[in-house]
Motif scaffolding. Structure first.
Motif, PDB file in Angstrom:
ATOM      1  N   ASP A  80       0.854  -1.185   0.000  1.00  0.00           N
ATOM      2  CA  ASP A  80       0.000   0.000   0.000  1.00  0.00           C
ATOM      3  C   ASP A  80       0.894   1.241   0.000  1.00  0.00           C
ATOM      4  O   ASP A  80       0.945   2.006   0.956  1.00  0.00           O
ATOM      5  CB  ASP A  80      -0.915  -0.013   1.231  1.00  0.00           C
ATOM      6  CG  ASP A  80      -1.932   1.115   1.187  1.00  0.00           C
ATOM      7  OD1 ASP A  80      -2.214   1.606   0.075  1.00  0.00           O
ATOM      8  OD2 ASP A  80      -2.426   1.513   2.254  1.00  0.00           O
ATOM      9  N   ARG A  81       1.636   1.406  -1.089  1.00  0.00           N
ATOM     10  CA  ARG A  81       2.551   2.538  -1.209  1.00  0.00           C
ATOM     11  C   ARG A  81       2.338   3.211  -2.552  1.00  0.00           C
ATOM     12  O   ARG A  81       2.034   2.576  -3.552  1.00  0.00           O
ATOM     13  CB  ARG A  81       4.011   2.081  -1.098  1.00  0.00           C
ATOM     14  CG  ARG A  81       4.418   1.624   0.282  1.00  0.00           C
ATOM     15  CD  ARG A  81       5.915   1.823   0.482  1.00  0.00           C
ATOM     16  NE  ARG A  81       6.708   0.816  -0.199  1.00  0.00           N
ATOM     17  CZ  ARG A  81       8.035   0.834  -0.258  1.00  0.00           C
ATOM     18  NH1 ARG A  81       8.701   1.825   0.310  1.00  0.00           N
ATOM     19  NH2 ARG A  81       8.696  -0.115  -0.883  1.00  0.00           N
ATOM     20  N   TRP A  82       2.557   4.535  -2.561  1.00  0.00           N
ATOM     21  CA  TRP A  82       2.398   5.328  -3.778  1.00  0.00           C
ATOM     22  C   TRP A  82       3.737   5.823  -4.306  1.00  0.00           C
ATOM     23  O   TRP A  82       3.807   6.315  -5.431  1.00  0.00           O
ATOM     24  CB  TRP A  82       1.505   6.539  -3.509  1.00  0.00           C
ATOM     25  CG  TRP A  82       0.129   6.209  -3.048  1.00  0.00           C
ATOM     26  CD1 TRP A  82      -0.317   6.141  -1.756  1.00  0.00           C
ATOM     27  CD2 TRP A  82      -1.010   5.906  -3.867  1.00  0.00           C
ATOM     28  NE1 TRP A  82      -1.651   5.817  -1.730  1.00  0.00           N
ATOM     29  CE2 TRP A  82      -2.106   5.664  -3.011  1.00  0.00           C
ATOM     30  CE3 TRP A  82      -1.202   5.814  -5.250  1.00  0.00           C
ATOM     31  CZ2 TRP A  82      -3.374   5.341  -3.474  1.00  0.00           C
ATOM     32  CZ3 TRP A  82      -2.477   5.497  -5.725  1.00  0.00           C
ATOM     33  CH2 TRP A  82      -3.541   5.263  -4.840  1.00  0.00           C
ATOM     34  N   PHE A  83       4.788   5.748  -3.524  1.00  0.00           N
ATOM     35  CA  PHE A  83       6.074   6.318  -3.919  1.00  0.00           C
ATOM     36  C   PHE A  83       7.184   5.628  -3.133  1.00  0.00           C
ATOM     37  O   PHE A  83       6.946   4.953  -2.127  1.00  0.00           O
ATOM     38  CB  PHE A  83       6.119   7.831  -3.666  1.00  0.00           C
ATOM     39  CG  PHE A  83       5.454   8.253  -2.377  1.00  0.00           C
ATOM     40  CD1 PHE A  83       6.104   8.122  -1.157  1.00  0.00           C
ATOM     41  CD2 PHE A  83       4.166   8.764  -2.388  1.00  0.00           C
ATOM     42  CE1 PHE A  83       5.489   8.492   0.023  1.00  0.00           C
ATOM     43  CE2 PHE A  83       3.537   9.142  -1.200  1.00  0.00           C
ATOM     44  CZ  PHE A  83       4.208   9.003   0.004  1.00  0.00           C
ATOM     45  N   ARG A  84       8.403   5.814  -3.612  1.00  0.00           N
ATOM     46  CA  ARG A  84       9.588   5.306  -2.917  1.00  0.00           C
ATOM     47  C   ARG A  84      10.651   6.399  -2.880  1.00  0.00           C
ATOM     48  O   ARG A  84      10.762   7.202  -3.803  1.00  0.00           O
ATOM     49  CB  ARG A  84      10.162   4.066  -3.622  1.00  0.00           C
ATOM     50  CG  ARG A  84       9.331   2.813  -3.415  1.00  0.00           C
ATOM     51  CD  ARG A  84      10.148   1.574  -3.789  1.00  0.00           C
ATOM     52  NE  ARG A  84       9.416   0.357  -3.479  1.00  0.00           N
ATOM     53  CZ  ARG A  84       8.860  -0.444  -4.383  1.00  0.00           C
ATOM     54  NH1 ARG A  84       8.952  -0.134  -5.664  1.00  0.00           N
ATOM     55  NH2 ARG A  84       8.225  -1.531  -4.032  1.00  0.00           N
ATOM     56  N   PHE A  85      11.455   6.380  -1.821  1.00  0.00           N
ATOM     57  CA  PHE A  85      12.545   7.328  -1.645  1.00  0.00           C
ATOM     58  C   PHE A  85      13.875   6.645  -1.957  1.00  0.00           C
ATOM     59  O   PHE A  85      14.056   5.459  -1.672  1.00  0.00           O
ATOM     60  CB  PHE A  85      12.584   7.856  -0.202  1.00  0.00           C
ATOM     61  CG  PHE A  85      11.479   8.819   0.130  1.00  0.00           C
ATOM     62  CD1 PHE A  85      11.696  10.187   0.098  1.00  0.00           C
ATOM     63  CD2 PHE A  85      10.209   8.361   0.482  1.00  0.00           C
ATOM     64  CE1 PHE A  85      10.687  11.084   0.411  1.00  0.00           C
ATOM     65  CE2 PHE A  85       9.195   9.249   0.800  1.00  0.00           C
ATOM     66  CZ  PHE A  85       9.432  10.608   0.760  1.00  0.00           C
ATOM     67  N   TYR A  86      14.809   7.429  -2.519  1.00  0.00           N
ATOM     68  CA  TYR A  86      16.145   6.927  -2.827  1.00  0.00           C
ATOM     69  C   TYR A  86      17.181   7.962  -2.409  1.00  0.00           C
ATOM     70  O   TYR A  86      16.969   9.168  -2.587  1.00  0.00           O
ATOM     71  CB  TYR A  86      16.281   6.641  -4.328  1.00  0.00           C
ATOM     72  CG  TYR A  86      15.307   5.588  -4.813  1.00  0.00           C
ATOM     73  CD1 TYR A  86      15.597   4.241  -4.704  1.00  0.00           C
ATOM     74  CD2 TYR A  86      14.076   5.971  -5.350  1.00  0.00           C
ATOM     75  CE1 TYR A  86      14.694   3.274  -5.131  1.00  0.00           C
ATOM     76  CE2 TYR A  86      13.164   5.014  -5.772  1.00  0.00           C
ATOM     77  CZ  TYR A  86      13.475   3.662  -5.654  1.00  0.00           C
ATOM     78  OH  TYR A  86      12.568   2.714  -6.058  1.00  0.00           O
ATOM     79  N   ASP A  87      18.299   7.480  -1.879  1.00  0.00           N
ATOM     80  CA  ASP A  87      19.364   8.411  -1.522  1.00  0.00           C
ATOM     81  C   ASP A  87      20.234   8.705  -2.736  1.00  0.00           C
ATOM     82  O   ASP A  87      19.995   8.186  -3.835  1.00  0.00           O
ATOM     83  CB  ASP A  87      20.186   7.885  -0.336  1.00  0.00           C
ATOM     84  CG  ASP A  87      20.875   6.551  -0.628  1.00  0.00           C
ATOM     85  OD1 ASP A  87      21.131   6.242  -1.821  1.00  0.00           O
ATOM     86  OD2 ASP A  87      21.158   5.812   0.337  1.00  0.00           O
ATOM     87  N   ALA A  88      21.263   9.510  -2.548  1.00  0.00           N
ATOM     88  CA  ALA A  88      22.089   9.946  -3.660  1.00  0.00           C
ATOM     89  C   ALA A  88      22.819   8.791  -4.340  1.00  0.00           C
ATOM     90  O   ALA A  88      23.138   8.866  -5.531  1.00  0.00           O
ATOM     91  CB  ALA A  88      23.095  10.986  -3.175  1.00  0.00           C
ATOM     92  N   SER A  89      23.066   7.721  -3.606  1.00  0.00           N
ATOM     93  CA  SER A  89      23.756   6.573  -4.185  1.00  0.00           C
ATOM     94  C   SER A  89      22.821   5.660  -4.961  1.00  0.00           C
ATOM     95  O   SER A  89      23.269   4.737  -5.638  1.00  0.00           O
ATOM     96  CB  SER A  89      24.452   5.771  -3.082  1.00  0.00           C
ATOM     97  OG  SER A  89      23.487   5.113  -2.255  1.00  0.00           O
ATOM     98  N   GLY A  90      21.513   5.892  -4.850  1.00  0.00           N
ATOM     99  CA  GLY A  90      20.531   5.052  -5.517  1.00  0.00           C
ATOM    100  C   GLY A  90      19.928   3.991  -4.631  1.00  0.00           C
ATOM    101  O   GLY A  90      19.055   3.238  -5.062  1.00  0.00           O
ATOM    102  N   GLY A  91      20.368   3.927  -3.387  1.00  0.00           N
ATOM    103  CA  GLY A  91      19.794   2.968  -2.457  1.00  0.00           C
ATOM    104  C   GLY A  91      18.450   3.435  -1.939  1.00  0.00           C
ATOM    105  O   GLY A  91      18.206   4.642  -1.805  1.00  0.00           O
ATOM    106  N   GLU A  92      17.550   2.502  -1.658  1.00  0.00           N
ATOM    107  CA  GLU A  92      16.229   2.881  -1.149  1.00  0.00           C
ATOM    108  C   GLU A  92      16.370   3.478   0.244  1.00  0.00           C
ATOM    109  O   GLU A  92      17.124   2.972   1.083  1.00  0.00           O
ATOM    110  CB  GLU A  92      15.278   1.689  -1.143  1.00  0.00           C
ATOM    111  CG  GLU A  92      13.849   2.097  -0.870  1.00  0.00           C
ATOM    112  CD  GLU A  92      12.821   1.034  -1.260  1.00  0.00           C
ATOM    113  OE1 GLU A  92      11.638   1.232  -0.910  1.00  0.00           O
ATOM    114  OE2 GLU A  92      13.195   0.030  -1.891  1.00  0.00           O
ATOM    115  N   ALA A  93      15.665   4.564   0.478  1.00  0.00           N
ATOM    116  CA  ALA A  93      15.734   5.288   1.744  1.00  0.00           C
ATOM    117  C   ALA A  93      14.356   5.313   2.394  1.00  0.00           C
ATOM    118  O   ALA A  93      13.350   4.898   1.800  1.00  0.00           O
ATOM    119  CB  ALA A  93      16.241   6.708   1.512  1.00  0.00           C
ATOM    120  N   LYS A  94      14.307   5.814   3.613  1.00  0.00           N
ATOM    121  CA  LYS A  94      13.053   5.966   4.339  1.00  0.00           C
ATOM    122  C   LYS A  94      12.527   7.387   4.161  1.00  0.00           C
ATOM    123  O   LYS A  94      13.299   8.324   3.946  1.00  0.00           O
ATOM    124  CB  LYS A  94      13.258   5.655   5.821  1.00  0.00           C
ATOM    125  CG  LYS A  94      13.700   4.227   6.097  1.00  0.00           C
ATOM    126  CD  LYS A  94      13.921   4.009   7.578  1.00  0.00           C
ATOM    127  CE  LYS A  94      14.366   2.585   7.867  1.00  0.00           C
ATOM    128  NZ  LYS A  94      14.629   2.372   9.323  1.00  0.00           N
TER     129      LYS A  94
END
Length: 294
Positions: A157-171
């Motif tokens: 149940d998610r609409w978006f995802r966050f990524y840090d500058a390195s491309g790793g998934e973030a919170k």
């Protein structure tokens, strides 16, 4: 009477500023942009100013799909309908494969993107699927990205995802520590091949976008007391207008839109500009970029 007056305003050519007056206003907007008081909202024409082999408009993407499969008449020329047809007959992985092929060619950031990356802006919105703005930000001091995602098959149940500058998934909480947030509402080829593209993708989003559920809180927080500068965008498609309206909702108009002087606005575009308090500035894109970067 109010509706009639609004329509009359929307149709008035004098509402479109041009020449020295438009350039003067854009110079003032540029000063506010540098101060972080204006959010740049970048369309595909911006990255089109750099050498690129990617599609540079929804119509170009629809043409790309048409070269991959034989599309029915109803889907020709419309990227969202073409993707839906492919998804229905060849399944979602084929859509992802085609989108990745379309946007995997190396794209050098346009000069405007490189310039914006150096300003440490609170928020940059980029509505196209390429990774040029991400690349431009690679040397920025502190930044991260949030992308809209398709909910097809993810079981979340998610609409978006966050990524840090390195491309790793973030919170989501990590975004509070980033000086610059790059928002890609339709997804991007990098870093994780997220694409909002088919009609089915947008049906889900559009059912809730008016109550802002698909808009990340981090975007809402950063847009609140700022205006928007739409550059390199067209609004001749209802979905494009809807996203621009909802991304800039509860911000601080007036907003501004750079349009080509010879661009013939559709009736719906004129109505959209009038309703959303967007001032159209008829300045060639290359000239507008020079004014902004001066």
């Amino acid at each position: 009477m109010a509706t009639a007056a609004l329509l009359a305003d929307a149709l008035a050519d004098e509402a479109i500023l041009s020449g020295p007056e438009a350039e003067k206003i854009l110079g003032e907007v540029s000063a506010r942009l540098r101060a972080g008081d204006i959010v740049p909202y970048l369309g595909p024409a911006v990255v089109g100013m750099s050498e690129s082999a990617i599609p540079l408009a929804p119509e170009g993407l629809a043409e790309f799909f048409g070269k991959k499969v034989s599309l029915p008449r109803r889907a020709r020329g419309n990227a969202w309908s073409a993707a839906q047809y492919i998804e229905g007959y060849k399944l979602r992985p084929t859509v992802v494969l085609f989108m990745t092929e379309a946007f995997s060619a190396p794209v050098k950031p346009a000069p405007l993107q490189a310039f914006l990356a150096g300003l440490n802006l609170p928020l940059i919105v980029d509505i196209w699927y390429d990774a040029a703005m991400r690349k431009a930000l690679s040397d920025a001091e502190s930044w991260g990205e949030v992308q809209g995602i398709s909910r097809a098959g993810i079981g979340e149940d998610r609409w978006f995802r966050f990524y840090d500058a390195s491309g790793g998934e973030a919170k989501a909480a990590d975004a509070a520590g980033w000086k610059t947030l790059l928002y890609k509402p339709h997804g991007s080829v990098a870093p994780a091949k997220n694409y909002l593209i088919s009609d089915a993708d947008y049906v889900e989003v559009l059912t809730e976008i008016d109550i802002q559920t698909p808009i990340p809180d981090a975007v809402k927080d950063r847009r609140g007391d700022r205006g928007f500068l739409f550059i390199g965008c067209r609004f001749h498609d209802q979905m494009l207008r809807t996203y621009a309206r909802q991304v800039s909702k509860r911000s601080a108009p007036p907003h501004y839109a750079v349009i080509e002087p010879d661009q013939e606005l559709t009736l719906n575009e004129k109505r959209f500009f009038a309703a959303e308090n967007i001032v159209p500035l008829a300045i060639p894109l290359a000239c507008a970029c020079e004014i902004i970067m001066a």
